[in-house]
Scaffold this active site. Structure first.
Site, PDB file in Angstrom:
ATOM      1  N   GLU A 442      47.760   9.141  52.324  1.00 55.27           N
ATOM      2  CA  GLU A 442      48.025   8.343  51.109  1.00 55.27           C
ATOM      3  C   GLU A 442      47.485   9.018  49.852  1.00 55.27           C
ATOM      4  O   GLU A 442      46.949   8.363  48.962  1.00 55.27           O
ATOM      5  CB  GLU A 442      47.405   6.936  51.235  1.00 55.27           C
ATOM      6  CG  GLU A 442      48.125   6.012  52.169  1.00 55.27           C
ATOM      7  CD  GLU A 442      49.606   5.908  51.865  1.00 55.27           C
ATOM      8  OE1 GLU A 442      49.992   6.014  50.692  1.00 55.27           O
ATOM      9  OE2 GLU A 442      50.371   5.754  52.829  1.00 55.27           O
TER      10      GLU A 442
HETATM   11  C1  LIG Z   1      47.646  10.906  60.549  1.00 55.84           C
HETATM   12  C2  LIG Z   1      48.496  11.097  59.338  1.00 55.84           C
HETATM   13  C3  LIG Z   1      49.399  10.114  58.983  1.00 55.84           C
HETATM   14  C4  LIG Z   1      50.241  10.297  57.892  1.00 55.84           C
HETATM   15  N1  LIG Z   1      51.226   9.386  57.637  1.00 55.84           N
HETATM   16  C5  LIG Z   1      52.174   9.659  56.699  1.00 55.84           C
HETATM   17  C6  LIG Z   1      53.330   8.817  56.535  1.00 55.84           C
HETATM   18  O1  LIG Z   1      53.482   7.803  57.223  1.00 55.84           O
HETATM   19  N2  LIG Z   1      54.256   9.179  55.624  1.00 55.84           N
HETATM   20  C7  LIG Z   1      54.133  10.298  54.851  1.00 55.84           C
HETATM   21  O2  LIG Z   1      55.018  10.558  54.043  1.00 55.84           O
HETATM   22  N3  LIG Z   1      53.054  11.119  54.983  1.00 55.84           N
HETATM   23  C8  LIG Z   1      52.090  10.829  55.888  1.00 55.84           C
HETATM   24  N4  LIG Z   1      50.990  11.661  56.034  1.00 55.84           N
HETATM   25  C9  LIG Z   1      50.890  12.837  55.186  1.00 55.84           C
HETATM   26  C10 LIG Z   1      49.714  12.785  54.231  1.00 55.84           C
HETATM   27  O3  LIG Z   1      49.968  11.899  53.175  1.00 55.84           O
HETATM   28  C11 LIG Z   1      49.432  14.218  53.780  1.00 55.84           C
HETATM   29  O4  LIG Z   1      48.811  14.861  54.876  1.00 55.84           O
HETATM   30  C12 LIG Z   1      48.567  14.307  52.561  1.00 55.84           C
HETATM   31  O5  LIG Z   1      49.262  13.833  51.449  1.00 55.84           O
HETATM   32  C13 LIG Z   1      48.086  15.738  52.296  1.00 55.84           C
HETATM   33  O6  LIG Z   1      49.127  16.652  52.353  1.00 55.84           O
HETATM   34  P1  LIG Z   1      48.966  17.979  53.251  1.00 55.84           P
HETATM   35  O7  LIG Z   1      48.543  17.559  54.602  1.00 55.84           O
HETATM   36  O8  LIG Z   1      50.206  18.760  53.139  1.00 55.84           O
HETATM   37  O9  LIG Z   1      47.758  18.757  52.615  1.00 55.84           O
HETATM   38  P2  LIG Z   1      47.828  19.720  51.338  1.00 55.84           P
HETATM   39  O10 LIG Z   1      48.640  19.099  50.280  1.00 55.84           O
HETATM   40  O11 LIG Z   1      48.173  21.078  51.795  1.00 55.84           O
HETATM   41  O12 LIG Z   1      46.297  19.689  50.867  1.00 55.84           O
HETATM   42  C14 LIG Z   1      45.262  20.425  51.520  1.00 55.84           C
HETATM   43  C15 LIG Z   1      43.980  20.333  50.692  1.00 55.84           C
HETATM   44  O13 LIG Z   1      44.209  20.875  49.389  1.00 55.84           O
HETATM   45  C16 LIG Z   1      43.915  19.941  48.372  1.00 55.84           C
HETATM   46  N5  LIG Z   1      44.911  20.038  47.306  1.00 55.84           N
HETATM   47  C17 LIG Z   1      46.250  20.115  47.420  1.00 55.84           C
HETATM   48  N6  LIG Z   1      46.823  20.152  46.214  1.00 55.84           N
HETATM   49  C18 LIG Z   1      45.839  20.108  45.313  1.00 55.84           C
HETATM   50  C19 LIG Z   1      45.793  20.109  43.886  1.00 55.84           C
HETATM   51  N7  LIG Z   1      46.905  20.124  43.143  1.00 55.84           N
HETATM   52  N8  LIG Z   1      44.589  20.052  43.289  1.00 55.84           N
HETATM   53  C20 LIG Z   1      43.461  19.992  44.008  1.00 55.84           C
HETATM   54  N9  LIG Z   1      43.437  19.987  45.356  1.00 55.84           N
HETATM   55  C21 LIG Z   1      44.608  20.046  46.003  1.00 55.84           C
HETATM   56  C22 LIG Z   1      43.991  18.570  49.043  1.00 55.84           C
HETATM   57  O14 LIG Z   1      43.180  17.610  48.387  1.00 55.84           O
HETATM   58  C23 LIG Z   1      43.516  18.895  50.454  1.00 55.84           C
HETATM   59  O15 LIG Z   1      42.121  18.847  50.500  1.00 55.84           O
HETATM   60  C24 LIG Z   1      50.127  11.472  57.111  1.00 55.84           C
HETATM   61  C25 LIG Z   1      49.180  12.440  57.441  1.00 55.84           C
HETATM   62  C26 LIG Z   1      48.388  12.284  58.549  1.00 55.84           C
HETATM   63  C27 LIG Z   1      47.425  13.376  58.912  1.00 55.84           C
END
Ligand SMILES: Cc1cc2nc3c(=O)[nH]c(=O)nc-3n(C[C@H](O)[C@H](O)[C@H](O)COP(=O)(O)OP(=O)(O)OC[C@H]3O[C@@H](n4cnc5c(N)ncnc54)[C@H](O)[C@@H]3O)c2cc1C
Length: 600
Positions: A442
């Site tokens: 989220e």
């Molecule tokens: C168990 C689980 C359930 C989920 N359920 C859903 C769902 O139902 N529907 C859905 O759509 N998604 C879902 N998600 C996805 C979730 O919302 C994303 O994992 C989350 O938004 C982070 O994206 P990412 O994993 O690609 O990490 P990334 O975006 O790659 O981020 C990795 C790290 O980099 C940091 N970061 C990234 N961009 C920036 C920036 N611009 N500035 C500073 N720091 C940054 C982040 O804070 C994080 O610490 C789920 C994820 C999990 C693990």
């Protein structure tokens, strides 16, 4: 422990009725048919159901994660039973209108009911609560026909739902999503793309799954302004709601998670065979703004779930510390004296009290936000408008502070149990693993902090923050009149002033073009505002307790004394951290910002 002891019901009643005055919501026309009794009955039902049907398979679901068998998701039967029991008891329609067969409960009461299930089994409850949030979005943006076909069955507990935002290459940055929507002559769209991490993305728990999917209509502008929202049902239905054919949504794989294993997490492919039908919701290119309706509800839900999972482990560790005997006091030299219960040791009491501060302080924050959701309906336009402003400011704090500090509470609960806490024989290690997702999904807590400092605190020239500080000042005036609380009121007032000054300093630096460096300290700003609002909540609880104690029973006097003591502990050990955070933000401290990649 008795089977319902995973929730402290006395504290629930204190928060809901004594501090937040939930009954006042019955004055709103929408809730006029409710009264305190109906609120309490719904919560009691949820509490019992959570114990009987959710807590009972919490460990089994952890040990038996969902499997993909012949392209289908296989869950343990207890999950199916629990979701059915939730829906059959009417909770899938808790917020929906009476006319739709719903309970038309306030958001606050629904959140308190959900709190019971989250504390019992955060994985299983994700299925119906996600669906309910999808229905709430459709209530606002869908056409009457779409509501009839896709929202009404969710309210009735027949369909479930998902939110499909993330893609393998686009998590935090939704402006980079690639899923496409091609317009068809009949007004529908053909969807193609892949969605990653989709919770509850595929299963056989209901008759259908309503996926709410973000996609770009061909030719749409780049970035978030080119994103639209679509209903993509797992099963296509005809005008009468009869299932006619499977839609082209394919389960491509499962993600194997650290915790919350009851809720299946999926990788979905849309339109692999070119035949995935989607229906546009609301206005084209306004999809992300519309999706925020669901995301904001889910962000409060994440804060709620996080804090409830820490509440459960706090209750376990408290019960354990009262029972297990170990060692003697430092000045007791007689080795034949019986060992004392763990709770007698000052350091164990510190760990319990710190948990109480995070858990109950976080609950106050979350349920205050839930009350603000309802107060947006207040007949007094000023109250309604102010509630919206405050809610917007507090939502990232509810999501982030609660999930960060809930996890710290889980960690302390493990520590209270010592070696046993690290084993799978006791539930506290599962609470920690289940809770670890909450700072991530989220919108990660890092992204929430950027949103808070970069946007929410400054929106409308800082109007929401000024409103928050005004409300805090009003509580300080009340508390100053009570000698025991007066020093705490002074401390809170000083921290509130610091928060205002720090925000101004940050805004001025950003206006001068130093935004990147200032925003490098966004996490510290989250600590500052988070600790401030939680301290405000604690002072409100202490005020209520102090006033009630004179006429209270002996048992209740202990209960109230515990609130005042926890408030003192929070002000002594946690609130001062806000000062450090304020300094780092004001100075735009640069050690991380200036660190270079090749220095690592
Ligand atoms: C168990 C689980 C359930 C989920 N359920 C859903 C769902 O139902 N529907 C859905 O759509 N998604 C879902 N998600 C996805 C979730 O919302 C994303 O994992 C989350 O938004 C982070 O994206 P990412 O994993 O690609 O990490 P990334 O975006 O790659 O981020 C990795 C790290 O980099 C940091 N970061 C990234 N961009 C920036 C920036 N611009 N500035 C500073 N720091 C940054 C982040 O804070 C994080 O610490 C789920 C994820 C999990 C693990």
């Amino acid at each position: 422990m008795d089977s319902t002891a995973f929730v402290d019901r006395r504290h629930v009643d204190f928060l809901l009725h004594e501090v937040l005055g939930a009954e006042r919501l019955c004055r709103y026309p929408r809730f006029a048919e409710h009264q305190r009794d109906t609120f309490d009955a719904a919560i009691t039902l949820a509490h019992q159901l959570a114990a009987d049907k959710f807590l009972s398979h919490n460990r089994k679901a952890d040990l038996n994660e969902p499997r993909m068998v012949d392209g289908k998701v296989e869950l343990i039967p207890e999950i199916v039973e629990a979701v059915r029991a939730f829906c059959d008891s009417g909770f899938s329609g808790a917020l929906a209108d009476f006319d739709r067969g719903g309970m038309q409960l306030p958001f606050l009461i629904t959140a308190m009911c959900d709190a019971m299930f989250c504390a019992a089994n955060a994985g299983t409850i994700a299925y119906p609560t996600l669906a309910r949030a999808a229905a709430n979005l459709l209530e606002v943006y869908a056409t009457p026909e779409q509501k009839q076909l896709y929202m009404q069955p969710i309210v009735e507990g027949r369909y479930l739902g998902t939110m499909c935002l993330s893609e393998p290459q686009a998590g935090s940055s939704l402006s980079d999503i690639k899923t496409q929507a091609a317009p068809q002559d009949d007004g529908t769209y053909r969807i193609t793309g892949a969605k990653m991490w989709i919770s509850a993305g595929d299963h056989e728990l209901g008759e259908n799954i309503v996926h709410l999917v973000l996609a770009r209509i061909q030719g749409a502008p780049a970035g978030v302004r080119g994103i639209s929202l679509f209903i993509v049902p797992r099963w296509r239905v005809d005008e009468s709601g009869q299932r006619v054919a499977r839609n082209d949504v394919v389960l491509a794989g499962l993600n194997h998670k650290m915790g919350q294993r009851a809720s299946v997490n999926t990788f979905l492919k849309f339109g692999e065979s070119g035949d995935c039908v989607g229906y546009l919701v609301g206005q084209a290119h306004h999809g992300l703004a519309q999706m925020f309706h669901m995301m904001n509800e889910e962000r409060i839900g994440v804060g709620l779930s996080a804090i409830q999972q820490s509440s459960a482990s706090y209750q376990y560790s408290l019960a354990y510390a009262r029972e297990r005997r170990q060692g003697r006091h430092p000045d007791q030299k007689d080795p034949t004296a019986p060992p004392v219960p763990l709770i007698e040791h000052a350091d164990v009491r510190r760990m319990l009290l710190q948990q109480k501060c995070y858990v109950e302080g976080g609950q106050m924050l979350v349920f205050y936000a839930a009350l603000l959701v309802d107060q947006q309906r207040d007949p007094d336009e000023t109250i309604a408008k102010e509630s919206s402003q405050l809610l917007e400011l507090l939502t990232p704090i509810v999501k982030s502070w609660s999930s960060d500090y809930a996890l710290r509470a889980n960690d302390l609960a493990i520590q209270v149990l010592g070696g046993y806490g690290y084993t799978r024989d006791y539930p506290v290690e599962q609470c920690y693993r289940d809770n670890r997702i909450n700072p991530i999904h989220e919108g990660t807590n890092g992204i929430q902090a950027l949103d808070l400092l970069g946007r929410k605190a400054l929106m409308q020239d800082g109007a929401a923050l000024r409103l928050l500080l005004k409300r805090i000042a009003a509580t300080c005036v009340e508390a100053r009149a009570i000698p025991d609380l007066a020093p705490l009121a002074l401390q809170l007032g000083a921290t509130a002033k610091l928060a205002g000054d720090t925000t101004l300093a940050a805004a001025q630096r950003m206006a001068k073009g130093d935004a990147r460096r200032v925003l490098a300290n966004a996490a510290h700003y989250m600590t500052l505002l988070g600790h401030l609002v939680v301290a405000w909540g604690w002072l409100r609880m202490a005020l209520t307790a102090q006033r009630a104690t004179e006429t209270a029973t002996v048992l209740d006097r202990d209960f109230y004394a515990g609130k005042v003591q926890a408030c003192r502990h929070y002000f002594a050990t946690e609130l001062p951290l806000a000062e450090l955070a304020a300094r780092l933000v004001s100075e735009a401290e640069g050690s991380a910002f200036e660190m270079r990649e090749n220095w690592f």
